[in-house]
Design an enzyme around this catalytic site. Structure first.
Site, PDB file in Angstrom:
ATOM      1  N   LYS A 148      -8.409  -1.884   5.495  1.00  0.00           N
ATOM      2  CA  LYS A 148      -8.851  -2.215   4.089  1.00  0.00           C
ATOM      3  C   LYS A 148      -8.055  -3.120   3.597  1.00  0.00           C
ATOM      4  O   LYS A 148      -8.621  -4.287   2.620  1.00  0.00           O
ATOM      5  CB  LYS A 148      -8.863  -0.897   3.407  1.00  0.00           C
ATOM      6  CG  LYS A 148     -10.080   0.110   3.492  1.00  0.00           C
ATOM      7  CD  LYS A 148      -9.663   1.220   2.829  1.00  0.00           C
ATOM      8  CE  LYS A 148      -9.083   2.104   3.686  1.00  0.00           C
ATOM      9  NZ  LYS A 148      -9.195   3.645   3.120  1.00  0.00           N
ATOM     10  N   SER A 192      -7.768   2.867   9.489  1.00  0.00           N
ATOM     11  CA  SER A 192      -8.536   2.923   8.155  1.00  0.00           C
ATOM     12  C   SER A 192      -7.615   2.139   7.162  1.00  0.00           C
ATOM     13  O   SER A 192      -8.328   1.349   6.224  1.00  0.00           O
ATOM     14  CB  SER A 192      -8.576   4.494   7.827  1.00  0.00           C
ATOM     15  OG  SER A 192      -9.070   4.776   6.533  1.00  0.00           O
ATOM     16  N   ASP A 209     -15.322   1.902   7.533  1.00  0.00           N
ATOM     17  CA  ASP A 209     -14.438   2.885   7.307  1.00  0.00           C
ATOM     18  C   ASP A 209     -15.070   4.034   6.372  1.00  0.00           C
ATOM     19  O   ASP A 209     -14.633   5.370   6.521  1.00  0.00           O
ATOM     20  CB  ASP A 209     -13.157   2.449   6.485  1.00  0.00           C
ATOM     21  CG  ASP A 209     -12.241   3.426   5.972  1.00  0.00           C
ATOM     22  OD1 ASP A 209     -11.680   4.138   6.881  1.00  0.00           O
ATOM     23  OD2 ASP A 209     -11.713   3.458   4.709  1.00  0.00           O
ATOM     24  N   ARG A 260     -15.199  11.956   9.361  1.00  0.00           N
ATOM     25  CA  ARG A 260     -13.933  12.656   9.798  1.00  0.00           C
ATOM     26  C   ARG A 260     -13.495  13.847   9.191  1.00  0.00           C
ATOM     27  O   ARG A 260     -13.170  14.866   9.507  1.00  0.00           O
ATOM     28  CB  ARG A 260     -12.865  11.585   9.766  1.00  0.00           C
ATOM     29  CG  ARG A 260     -12.826  10.537  10.708  1.00  0.00           C
ATOM     30  CD  ARG A 260     -11.941   9.515  10.539  1.00  0.00           C
ATOM     31  NE  ARG A 260     -10.501   9.811  10.122  1.00  0.00           N
ATOM     32  CZ  ARG A 260      -9.606   8.990   9.582  1.00  0.00           C
ATOM     33  NH1 ARG A 260      -9.807   7.946   8.847  1.00  0.00           N
ATOM     34  NH2 ARG A 260      -8.402   9.667   9.262  1.00  0.00           N
ATOM     35  N   HIS A 283       1.111  -1.086  -0.054  1.00  0.00           N
ATOM     36  CA  HIS A 283      -0.077  -0.243   0.041  1.00  0.00           C
ATOM     37  C   HIS A 283       0.932   1.237  -0.098  1.00  0.00           C
ATOM     38  O   HIS A 283       1.721   1.375   0.707  1.00  0.00           O
ATOM     39  CB  HIS A 283      -0.942  -0.004   1.244  1.00  0.00           C
ATOM     40  CG  HIS A 283      -1.766   1.290   1.346  1.00  0.00           C
ATOM     41  ND1 HIS A 283      -3.041   1.211   0.528  1.00  0.00           N
ATOM     42  CD2 HIS A 283      -1.643   2.428   1.969  1.00  0.00           C
ATOM     43  CE1 HIS A 283      -3.354   2.572   0.855  1.00  0.00           C
ATOM     44  NE2 HIS A 283      -2.743   3.105   1.617  1.00  0.00           N
TER      45      HIS A 283
HETATM   46  N1  URA Z   1      -6.048   7.007   3.508  1.00  0.00           N
HETATM   47  C1  URA Z   1      -7.073   6.349   4.057  1.00  0.00           C
HETATM   48  O1  URA Z   1      -7.357   5.211   3.592  1.00  0.00           O
HETATM   49  N2  URA Z   1      -7.704   6.566   5.370  1.00  0.00           N
HETATM   50  C2  URA Z   1      -7.079   7.651   6.072  1.00  0.00           C
HETATM   51  O2  URA Z   1      -7.809   7.758   7.135  1.00  0.00           O
HETATM   52  C3  URA Z   1      -6.413   8.450   5.476  1.00  0.00           C
HETATM   53  C4  URA Z   1      -5.681   8.128   4.174  1.00  0.00           C
END
Ligand code: URA
Ligand code: CA
Length: 433
Positions: A187, A183, A161, A168, A82
């Protein structure tokens, strides 16, 4: 359990239990907890932080909030990579075939680009015929056969999320280390990763503007990974200037092919070797980063990585001949050099701004619904530290419209010069293992 008591507990700096965190995440996802209470909880978390245990629990609760991809039918340790986002970042296209050639299975779910950042799927679709709509069965079979496959985001992954991120965004709580880390990691875990390698970007073009913040985020994610049984490593890399030279979909495919041939830009090549080494180690195919790096250099030199790229393209419906003839990629109608208006050493090349200049040409999406032009983009000829003469080509613009004034103006505005020599930017500042 009452949400108000949990808000109070977090507000006063106490640690929440696993059950309490699960109650909050499932309650909020189901709509039993309202936005106003969740907002208060997020703000309390923003100020009070979370312990390592709380972060791991929050991550697993979010990962479990929707569909979870089951990759257990694929042999070996499934490693995911990632990156926290960048401009001209072609690493996924290179890393997939590269680590697959070393025996590490890459079962990757990728996204499309938005704004100044590109997306792997758009880039792959620049290859004629390439498609990312595979059934789960075909996806798994392809990874077992050739060790690499890429599909588009599908299904109802981590709805907690999605809902939390939107909240947020409007409650000034995006910039919280435990919230960002959980977050991202939720994923990856929902997408089936057994092991994770993270490329945390710093600089003007990145989410984390300072090296300290980036390092703290990287440590937080590695902590979560290890606490949830997923071997995780990270690096901190520069994103103050674009990565490599090419920005734009077909142009980046060409750059990825060159990198797999061992003829790519120095920075992109180095980043792929460093991230690839971590992937090979967490994937259990080498014991040390040095051993892994030797393996990667070998599969570039002997053509195996490039051959896997051909097989990967063919398996997903694309024309593998592009690997040997890049003129088969979409071509722009107008190709124009951009002469430098100034003379001196380049001291700054703002990644965001250059990404936006490529977006203006049509290489990226201004909104989720925008159509993109796969042929267009920018190829830089210079990077920070290079000396440029007045009138010398600083970049080449590939466009399907004759008027590129807006793009060149943005390019000029994004580059700063100095009279005295400027050091090259250090690409990788930290390895976190
Ligand atoms: N990227 C994400 O996937 N989540 C976040 O909270 C910030 C950046
Ligand atoms: Ca690039």
């Amino acid at each position: 359990m009452r949400m108000v008591d949990l808000i109070e507990k977090k507000r006063d700096g106490f640690e929440l239990s696993t059950e309490e965190i699960q109650f909050i995440v499932t309650g909020y996802t189901a709509g039993d907890i309202d936005d106003y209470q969740m907002s208060a909880f997020l703000m309390a978390t923003y100020f009070q932080n979370m312990t390592d245990r709380e972060r791991a629990d929050l991550t697993m609760a979010m990962a479990a909030s929707g569909d979870q991809i089951d990759l257990s039918a694929i042999d070996g340790i499934k490693v995911d990579k990632h990156s926290t986002g960048g401009v001209g970042d072609t690493t996924t296209l290179v890393l997939g075939p590269l680590v697959a050639a070393c025996g590490v299975p890459v079962a990757k779910m990728s996204g499309r680009g938005l704004g100044h950042t590109g997306g792997t799927i758009d880039k792959l679709e620049a290859i004629e015929g390439f498609h990312v709509e595979l059934s789960t069965e075909d996806f798994i079979k392809q990874v077992n056969d050739i060790k690499v496959a890429v599909i588009g985001q599908s299904g109802n992954l981590t709805p907690a999320d999605k809902k939390l991120y939107a909240l947020r965004d409007v409650t000034a709580t995006v910039n919280s280390i435990p919230l960002i880390a959980s977050s991202i990691m939720s994923k990856k875990i929902a997408a089936g990763a057994d092991a994770i390698v993270l490329d945390v970007k710093t600089g003007e073009g990145a989410f984390m503007k300072t090296a300290e913040d980036a390092e703290e985020l990287a440590h937080a994610m590695v902590g979560i990974g290890n606490a949830t049984g997923r071997k995780t490593m990270a690096i901190i890399s520069d994103m103050s200037q674009p990565l490599g030279f090419a920005i734009g979909n077909a142009l980046e495919v060409k750059e990825a092919i060159e990198t797999l041939q061992g003829k790519g830009p120095e920075d992109l090549t180095e980043l792929c070797l460093v991230l690839g080494s971590q992937m090979v180690v967490v994937g259990g195919k080498a014991d040390s980063l040095e051993e892994a790096r030797n393996m990667l250099e070998e599969v570039i030199a002997n053509g195996k990585a490039l051959d896997i790229f051909r097989q990967f393209i063919k398996a997903q419906g694309g024309n593998p001949a592009v690997v040997d003839d890049v003129s088969l990629l979409p071509q722009a109608k107008f190709v124009k050099e951009v002469p430098s208006q100034k003379e001196g050493y380049i001291s700054f090349m703002e990644a965001d701004e250059i990404g936006t200049a490529a977006m203006v040409l049509g290489a990226g999406r201004a909104t989720k619904e925008s159509e993109i032009d796969l042929a267009v983009g920018i190829v830089l000829h210079k990077k920070v530290g290079d000396f440029v003469k007045k009138g010398e080509a600083i970049a080449t613009v590939y466009s399907n419209t004759e008027d590129i004034a807006k793009c060149t103006e943005m390019l000029y505005n994004s580059i700063e010069f100095k009279d005295e020599a400027v050091e090259k930017i250090q690409l990788i500042s930290k390895l976190i293992t």
